[in-house]
Motif scaffolding. Structure first.
Motif, PDB file in Angstrom:
ATOM      1  N   SER A  47       0.829  -1.204   0.000  1.00 55.48           N
ATOM      2  CA  SER A  47       0.000   0.000   0.000  1.00 55.48           C
ATOM      3  C   SER A  47       0.869   1.261   0.000  1.00 55.48           C
ATOM      4  O   SER A  47       0.555   2.236  -0.688  1.00 55.48           O
ATOM      5  N   VAL A  48       1.956   1.237   0.762  1.00 61.83           N
ATOM      6  CA  VAL A  48       2.866   2.388   0.787  1.00 61.83           C
ATOM      7  C   VAL A  48       3.440   2.630  -0.605  1.00 61.83           C
ATOM      8  O   VAL A  48       3.521   3.772  -1.077  1.00 61.83           O
ATOM      9  N   THR A  49       3.799   1.551  -1.301  1.00 59.30           N
ATOM     10  CA  THR A  49       4.338   1.668  -2.654  1.00 59.30           C
ATOM     11  C   THR A  49       3.300   2.249  -3.602  1.00 59.30           C
ATOM     12  O   THR A  49       3.593   3.148  -4.406  1.00 59.30           O
ATOM     13  N   TYR A  50       2.057   1.746  -3.525  1.00 56.73           N
ATOM     14  CA  TYR A  50       0.996   2.234  -4.400  1.00 56.73           C
ATOM     15  C   TYR A  50       0.731   3.720  -4.166  1.00 56.73           C
ATOM     16  O   TYR A  50       0.562   4.496  -5.115  1.00 56.73           O
ATOM     17  N   VAL A  51       0.696   4.114  -2.899  1.00 58.68           N
ATOM     18  CA  VAL A  51       0.414   5.515  -2.575  1.00 58.68           C
ATOM     19  C   VAL A  51       1.528   6.417  -3.095  1.00 58.68           C
ATOM     20  O   VAL A  51       1.272   7.485  -3.660  1.00 58.68           O
ATOM     21  N   THR A  52       2.771   5.984  -2.935  1.00 54.77           N
ATOM     22  CA  THR A  52       3.903   6.765  -3.449  1.00 54.77           C
ATOM     23  C   THR A  52       3.804   6.927  -4.962  1.00 54.77           C
ATOM     24  O   THR A  52       4.025   8.023  -5.508  1.00 54.77           O
ATOM     25  N   MET A  53       3.451   5.851  -5.641  1.00 50.00           N
ATOM     26  CA  MET A  53       3.304   5.899  -7.098  1.00 50.00           C
ATOM     27  C   MET A  53       2.204   6.875  -7.499  1.00 50.00           C
ATOM     28  O   MET A  53       2.378   7.688  -8.427  1.00 50.00           O
ATOM     29  N   LYS A  54       1.073   6.821  -6.804  1.00 47.05           N
ATOM     30  CA  LYS A  54      -0.044   7.695  -7.131  1.00 47.05           C
ATOM     31  C   LYS A  54       0.302   9.157  -6.863  1.00 47.05           C
ATOM     32  O   LYS A  54      -0.094  10.053  -7.626  1.00 47.05           O
ATOM     33  N   ARG A  55       1.044   9.405  -5.798  1.00 46.06           N
ATOM     34  CA  ARG A  55       1.443  10.779  -5.490  1.00 46.06           C
ATOM     35  C   ARG A  55       2.398  11.319  -6.549  1.00 46.06           C
ATOM     36  O   ARG A  55       2.313  12.485  -6.945  1.00 46.06           O
ATOM     37  N   ASN A  56       3.304  10.463  -7.015  1.00 44.71           N
ATOM     38  CA  ASN A  56       4.230  10.887  -8.066  1.00 44.71           C
ATOM     39  C   ASN A  56       3.493  11.204  -9.364  1.00 44.71           C
ATOM     40  O   ASN A  56       3.785  12.192 -10.044  1.00 44.71           O
ATOM     41  N   ARG A  57       2.520  10.356  -9.711  1.00 45.69           N
ATOM     42  CA  ARG A  57       1.747  10.601 -10.929  1.00 45.69           C
ATOM     43  C   ARG A  57       0.882  11.858 -10.778  1.00 45.69           C
ATOM     44  O   ARG A  57       0.672  12.583 -11.749  1.00 45.69           O
ATOM     45  N   SER A  58       0.393  12.101  -9.571  1.00 42.60           N
ATOM     46  CA  SER A  58      -0.397  13.309  -9.334  1.00 42.60           C
ATOM     47  C   SER A  58       0.424  14.550  -9.630  1.00 42.60           C
ATOM     48  O   SER A  58      -0.045  15.504 -10.257  1.00 42.60           O
ATOM     49  N   ALA A  59       1.666  14.538  -9.174  1.00 43.78           N
ATOM     50  CA  ALA A  59       2.541  15.681  -9.394  1.00 43.78           C
ATOM     51  C   ALA A  59       2.742  15.925 -10.890  1.00 43.78           C
ATOM     52  O   ALA A  59       2.736  17.074 -11.360  1.00 43.78           O
ATOM     53  N   LYS A  60       2.898  14.839 -11.658  1.00 44.86           N
ATOM     54  CA  LYS A  60       3.079  14.971 -13.102  1.00 44.86           C
ATOM     55  C   LYS A  60       1.834  15.539 -13.772  1.00 44.86           C
ATOM     56  O   LYS A  60       1.927  16.176 -14.829  1.00 44.86           O
ATOM     57  N   ALA A  61       0.684  15.292 -13.175  1.00 49.26           N
ATOM     58  CA  ALA A  61      -0.571  15.776 -13.747  1.00 49.26           C
ATOM     59  C   ALA A  61      -0.967  17.143 -13.228  1.00 49.26           C
ATOM     60  O   ALA A  61      -2.058  17.638 -13.535  1.00 49.26           O
ATOM     61  N   GLY A  62      -0.122  17.770 -12.424  1.00 53.19           N
ATOM     62  CA  GLY A  62      -0.439  19.089 -11.900  1.00 53.19           C
ATOM     63  C   GLY A  62      -1.500  19.064 -10.819  1.00 53.19           C
ATOM     64  O   GLY A  62      -2.193  20.057 -10.590  1.00 53.19           O
ATOM     65  N   ILE A  63      -1.626  17.933 -10.137  1.00 53.84           N
ATOM     66  CA  ILE A  63      -2.632  17.773  -9.092  1.00 53.84           C
ATOM     67  C   ILE A  63      -1.956  17.841  -7.724  1.00 53.84           C
ATOM     68  O   ILE A  63      -0.937  17.180  -7.485  1.00 53.84           O
ATOM     69  N   ASP A  64      -2.516  18.639  -6.835  1.00 64.16           N
ATOM     70  CA  ASP A  64      -2.017  18.739  -5.475  1.00 64.16           C
ATOM     71  C   ASP A  64      -2.340  17.446  -4.729  1.00 64.16           C
ATOM     72  O   ASP A  64      -3.508  17.044  -4.653  1.00 64.16           O
ATOM     73  N   SER A  65      -1.326  16.792  -4.213  1.00 63.08           N
ATOM     74  CA  SER A  65      -1.515  15.510  -3.534  1.00 63.08           C
ATOM     75  C   SER A  65      -1.323  15.677  -2.029  1.00 63.08           C
ATOM     76  O   SER A  65      -0.271  16.141  -1.582  1.00 63.08           O
ATOM     77  N   ARG A  66      -2.338  15.309  -1.281  1.00 63.85           N
ATOM     78  CA  ARG A  66      -2.264  15.385   0.181  1.00 63.85           C
ATOM     79  C   ARG A  66      -2.327  13.973   0.755  1.00 63.85           C
ATOM     80  O   ARG A  66      -3.156  13.166   0.336  1.00 63.85           O
ATOM     81  N   LEU A  67      -1.468  13.696   1.707  1.00 63.97           N
ATOM     82  CA  LEU A  67      -1.426  12.379   2.329  1.00 63.97           C
ATOM     83  C   LEU A  67      -1.855  12.480   3.780  1.00 63.97           C
ATOM     84  O   LEU A  67      -1.273  13.229   4.566  1.00 63.97           O
ATOM     85  N   VAL A  68      -2.891  11.712   4.128  1.00 63.63           N
ATOM     86  CA  VAL A  68      -3.325  11.583   5.521  1.00 63.63           C
ATOM     87  C   VAL A  68      -2.943  10.176   5.959  1.00 63.63           C
ATOM     88  O   VAL A  68      -3.535   9.194   5.512  1.00 63.63           O
ATOM     89  N   ARG A  69      -1.933  10.105   6.801  1.00 61.60           N
ATOM     90  CA  ARG A  69      -1.415   8.805   7.225  1.00 61.60           C
ATOM     91  C   ARG A  69      -1.841   8.522   8.659  1.00 61.60           C
ATOM     92  O   ARG A  69      -1.577   9.327   9.559  1.00 61.60           O
TER      93      ARG A  69
END
Length: 282
Positions: A47-69
């Protein structure tokens, strides 16, 4: 026969690039940056790996990514409260609850705390009903990505026999609804289906989403079938016997690199959609 690969990598890249242009336009013209909040409970490595991947892709798409852990011992009530706070936050356009959550948590209760307008992962009962009735809403990301992948490869769905192997509420069941909406004749199968081979032998389109490595054997497939493997198991193994499917099918998705990239791309696209709907009162 040697099947053609249905890679999702290039198509997903195109979708993310278009998302980036739309997100940039929203920011430059209206001062709004689409925002996706991801909730992660515990520290499961996958799950940590998936979330990191999604956050990286968000940045490429110009989307602000917020993580609530949140810690693994978080209760259902605490998780529901955290999700509801995000639902009430006007600065958040989309909410992703990384699943699965720890076993002691009522996952469905947590999903239902997501406001429908922010359910960009398409996991709530509201989103499922919208898919089933053909009403506006957000599609479950993996099924939605699969439909996009099939369209991109010119796969005709109307009138075709489709078998969905799996019945989860966020993959198998909505997959069938989206296929049905495109006029396919849909059969749901699962791990307890009697004589699965007979269903597969008649299927023009097979979507594997049962969560068991190589559960679907290549020799059971109809020659020339379109095979979508939505499974992912340890060792980069899908739910389909890949080598056997390549010898018998016409089109097959690889694992990894097939369905996975499309899931993330649709998630980001729907986050931008959600931001536009709020801004333009759509």
């Amino acid at each position: 026969m040697s099947a053609q690969l249905m890679s999702g990598t290039a198509l997903a890249r195109q979708i993310v690039e278009r998302c980036a242009l739309r997100a940039q336009a929203l920011f430059e013209e209206h001062g709004v940056r689409p925002a996706l909040a991801t909730v992660l409970v515990g520290d499961d490595p996958a799950s940590v790996t998936y979330v990191t991947m999604k956050r990286n892709r968000s940045a490429k798409a110009g989307i602000d990514s917020r993580l609530v852990r949140l810690p693994a011992e978080t209760t259902t009530a605490e998780l529901v409260a955290a999700v509801r706070a995000l639902s009430d936050d006007p600065g958040v356009h989309g909410i992703l609850l990384q699943h699965p959550v720890p076993a002691h948590i009522d996952e469905r209760a947590a999903f239902e705390a997501i406001a429908p307008a922010k359910d960009v992962d398409g996991v709530t009962m509201h989103s499922f009903a919208a898919m089933a009735f053909g009403e506006p809403g957000f599609a479950s990301c993996t099924p939605g990505g699969i439909i996009r992948l099939l369209d991109a490869h010119g796969v005709e769905l109307s009138g075709r026999q489709a078998v969905v192997v799996g019945r989860s509420p966020i993959l198998g069941k909505p997959m069938g609804m989206l296929l049905l909406a495109r006029d396919a004749t849909v059969t749901y199968c699962h791990s307890r289906t009697v004589d699965l081979a007979s269903h597969l032998a008649a299927a023009d389109i097979v979507v594997a989403a049962v969560g068991r490595p190589e559960f679907i054997k290549g020799h059971d497939l109809k020659p020339g079938a379109v095979v979508v493997d939505a499974g992912y198991n340890p060792g980069n193994v899908g739910d389909v016997d890949f080598a056997g499917a390549m010898e018998r099918a016409a089109l097959v998705t690889p694992v990894p690199g097939g369905v996975g990239p499309m899931t993330i791309a649709v998630l980001l696209e729907q986050t931008v959609d959600a931001a536009e709907r709020v801004l333009f009162n759509l």
